[in-house]
Scaffold this active site. Sequence first.
Site, PDB file in Angstrom:
ATOM      1  N   CYS A 144       1.048  -0.974   0.147  1.00 53.46           N
ATOM      2  CA  CYS A 144       0.077   0.060  -0.024  1.00 53.46           C
ATOM      3  C   CYS A 144       0.832   1.221  -0.021  1.00 53.46           C
ATOM      4  O   CYS A 144       1.921   1.627   0.988  1.00 53.46           O
ATOM      5  CB  CYS A 144      -0.805  -0.019   1.298  1.00 53.46           C
ATOM      6  SG  CYS A 144      -1.633   1.565   1.669  1.00 53.46           S
ATOM      7  N   CYS A 155       0.620   3.321   3.325  1.00 55.14           N
ATOM      8  CA  CYS A 155       1.510   2.394   4.312  1.00 55.14           C
ATOM      9  C   CYS A 155       2.902   2.694   4.088  1.00 55.14           C
ATOM     10  O   CYS A 155       3.752   2.880   5.199  1.00 55.14           O
ATOM     11  CB  CYS A 155       1.337   0.961   4.459  1.00 55.14           C
ATOM     12  SG  CYS A 155      -0.566   0.600   5.152  1.00 55.14           S
ATOM     13  N   HIS A 194      -4.386   0.417   8.321  1.00 54.84           N
ATOM     14  CA  HIS A 194      -4.726   0.151   7.003  1.00 54.84           C
ATOM     15  C   HIS A 194      -6.270  -0.553   6.950  1.00 54.84           C
ATOM     16  O   HIS A 194      -6.426  -1.545   7.286  1.00 54.84           O
ATOM     17  CB  HIS A 194      -3.976  -0.686   6.436  1.00 54.84           C
ATOM     18  CG  HIS A 194      -4.085  -1.334   4.783  1.00 54.84           C
ATOM     19  ND1 HIS A 194      -3.421  -0.314   3.719  1.00 54.84           N
ATOM     20  CD2 HIS A 194      -5.053  -2.101   4.435  1.00 54.84           C
ATOM     21  CE1 HIS A 194      -4.183  -1.009   2.587  1.00 54.84           C
ATOM     22  NE2 HIS A 194      -4.828  -1.684   3.003  1.00 54.84           N
ATOM     23  N   GLY A 239     -13.886   6.829  -7.992  1.00 54.10           N
ATOM     24  CA  GLY A 239     -12.383   6.852  -8.283  1.00 54.10           C
ATOM     25  C   GLY A 239     -11.346   6.767  -7.394  1.00 54.10           C
ATOM     26  O   GLY A 239     -10.249   7.240  -7.531  1.00 54.10           O
ATOM     27  N   HIS A 248      -6.527   2.910   1.115  1.00 51.13           N
ATOM     28  CA  HIS A 248      -6.228   3.210   2.207  1.00 51.13           C
ATOM     29  C   HIS A 248      -7.027   4.387   2.964  1.00 51.13           C
ATOM     30  O   HIS A 248      -6.755   5.126   2.266  1.00 51.13           O
ATOM     31  CB  HIS A 248      -4.745   3.249   2.389  1.00 51.13           C
ATOM     32  CG  HIS A 248      -4.121   3.361   3.983  1.00 51.13           C
ATOM     33  ND1 HIS A 248      -3.165   2.829   4.526  1.00 51.13           N
ATOM     34  CD2 HIS A 248      -4.662   4.580   4.731  1.00 51.13           C
ATOM     35  CE1 HIS A 248      -2.982   3.233   5.813  1.00 51.13           C
ATOM     36  NE2 HIS A 248      -3.710   4.198   5.998  1.00 51.13           N
ATOM     37  N   HIS A 278      -8.346   7.693   3.771  1.00 55.29           N
ATOM     38  CA  HIS A 278      -7.802   8.803   3.651  1.00 55.29           C
ATOM     39  C   HIS A 278      -8.922  10.122   3.289  1.00 55.29           C
ATOM     40  O   HIS A 278     -10.126   9.934   2.597  1.00 55.29           O
ATOM     41  CB  HIS A 278      -6.711   9.065   2.624  1.00 55.29           C
ATOM     42  CG  HIS A 278      -7.124   9.007   1.152  1.00 55.29           C
ATOM     43  ND1 HIS A 278      -7.072   7.475   0.828  1.00 55.29           N
ATOM     44  CD2 HIS A 278      -7.406   9.529   0.262  1.00 55.29           C
ATOM     45  CE1 HIS A 278      -7.504   7.552  -0.590  1.00 55.29           C
ATOM     46  NE2 HIS A 278      -7.732   8.833  -1.108  1.00 55.29           N
ATOM     47  N   HIS A 338      -9.351  13.934   1.833  1.00 51.75           N
ATOM     48  CA  HIS A 338      -8.894  14.817   1.063  1.00 51.75           C
ATOM     49  C   HIS A 338      -9.338  16.301   1.573  1.00 51.75           C
ATOM     50  O   HIS A 338     -10.305  16.411   1.916  1.00 51.75           O
ATOM     51  CB  HIS A 338      -9.346  14.984  -0.364  1.00 51.75           C
ATOM     52  CG  HIS A 338      -9.003  13.700  -1.278  1.00 51.75           C
ATOM     53  ND1 HIS A 338      -7.919  13.890  -2.190  1.00 51.75           N
ATOM     54  CD2 HIS A 338      -9.498  12.407  -1.079  1.00 51.75           C
ATOM     55  CE1 HIS A 338      -7.781  12.524  -2.865  1.00 51.75           C
ATOM     56  NE2 HIS A 338      -8.737  11.761  -2.294  1.00 51.75           N
TER      57      HIS A 338
HETATM   58  P1  AMP Z   1      -8.109   8.520  -4.095  1.00 53.66           P
HETATM   59  O1  AMP Z   1      -8.306   8.810  -5.671  1.00 53.66           O
HETATM   60  O2  AMP Z   1      -9.315   9.111  -3.187  1.00 53.66           O
HETATM   61  O3  AMP Z   1      -7.839   7.313  -3.837  1.00 53.66           O
HETATM   62  O4  AMP Z   1      -7.050   9.656  -3.688  1.00 53.66           O
HETATM   63  C1  AMP Z   1      -5.317   9.081  -3.790  1.00 53.66           C
HETATM   64  C2  AMP Z   1      -4.759  10.420  -3.657  1.00 53.66           C
HETATM   65  O5  AMP Z   1      -3.370  10.178  -3.421  1.00 53.66           O
HETATM   66  C3  AMP Z   1      -4.671  11.112  -5.399  1.00 53.66           C
HETATM   67  O6  AMP Z   1      -5.300  12.203  -5.046  1.00 53.66           O
HETATM   68  C4  AMP Z   1      -3.150  11.003  -5.598  1.00 53.66           C
HETATM   69  O7  AMP Z   1      -2.927  12.160  -6.212  1.00 53.66           O
HETATM   70  C5  AMP Z   1      -2.635  10.931  -4.194  1.00 53.66           C
HETATM   71  N1  AMP Z   1      -1.338  10.072  -4.105  1.00 53.66           N
HETATM   72  C6  AMP Z   1      -1.014   9.163  -4.923  1.00 53.66           C
HETATM   73  N2  AMP Z   1       0.273   8.700  -4.468  1.00 53.66           N
HETATM   74  C7  AMP Z   1       0.916   9.866  -3.690  1.00 53.66           C
HETATM   75  C8  AMP Z   1       1.973  10.094  -3.217  1.00 53.66           C
HETATM   76  N3  AMP Z   1       3.100   9.071  -3.494  1.00 53.66           N
HETATM   77  N4  AMP Z   1       2.356  11.110  -2.462  1.00 53.66           N
HETATM   78  C9  AMP Z   1       1.154  11.849  -2.282  1.00 53.66           C
HETATM   79  N5  AMP Z   1       0.140  11.697  -2.852  1.00 53.66           N
HETATM   80  C10 AMP Z   1      -0.241  10.780  -3.650  1.00 53.66           C
HETATM   81 ZN    ZN Z   2      -2.243   1.157   3.727  1.00 55.26          ZN
END
Ligand code: AMP
Ligand code: ZN
Length: 112
Positions: A6, A9, A48, A94, A99, A101, A103
Site C-alpha cells: 500500500c 502504508c 490500513h 474513483g 487506504h 484517507h 482529501h
Molecule cells: P483517491 O483517488 O481518493 O484514492 O486519492 C488518492 C490520492 O493520492 C490522489 O489524489 C493522488 O494524487 C494521491 N497520491 C498518490 N500517490 C501519492 C504520493 N506518493 N504522495 C502524495 N500523494 C499521492
Molecule cells: Zn495502507
Amino acid sequence: MIENNCVFCKILKGEIPSVKVFEDDKMLVFKDIEPKAKVHLLAVAKDHFKLLEEADEKGRGLVSYMLFKIPQIAKENGLENGYRLVINQGDDAGQTVFHLHIHILGGETLPW
Ligand code: AMP
Ligand code: ZN
C-alpha cells in the site's frame, strides 16, 4: 495494521517520501502529489483499511478523531476561508489508493 503493497502504508513507514504538514500517533497529513486545488492535503489514518464500512472500532475512532482534528490543521495551512473534505469510497468515486484517507481541498473558490 500496515499492508506491504500500500502506497500510503509505505509513506507512513517513511519508505516513500512525502511533504508532511502534520503528524501525531493517529494520523499523517501530507501534500497530495497531484494537487486538484491550490491547497490539496491528504489526511491518512495510521491504520490500513480501505472503506468506512471496513473500519473496526479502532478505525471508527481514528476517522472521528481525524475529522475533528482537521479544522485545526486546515487553519494552520492557510485555509481560514473554508475548505472541502472528500472521502472517496470505491470505484465509482474513483478511489485509487485503498487506504482510508480524507482529501482537504481549498486555497481558492472550489468549483462544485
Ligand atoms: P483517491 O483517488 O481518493 O484514492 O486519492 C488518492 C490520492 O493520492 C490522489 O489524489 C493522488 O494524487 C494521491 N497520491 C498518490 N500517490 C501519492 C504520493 N506518493 N504522495 C502524495 N500523494 C499521492
Ligand atoms: Zn495502507
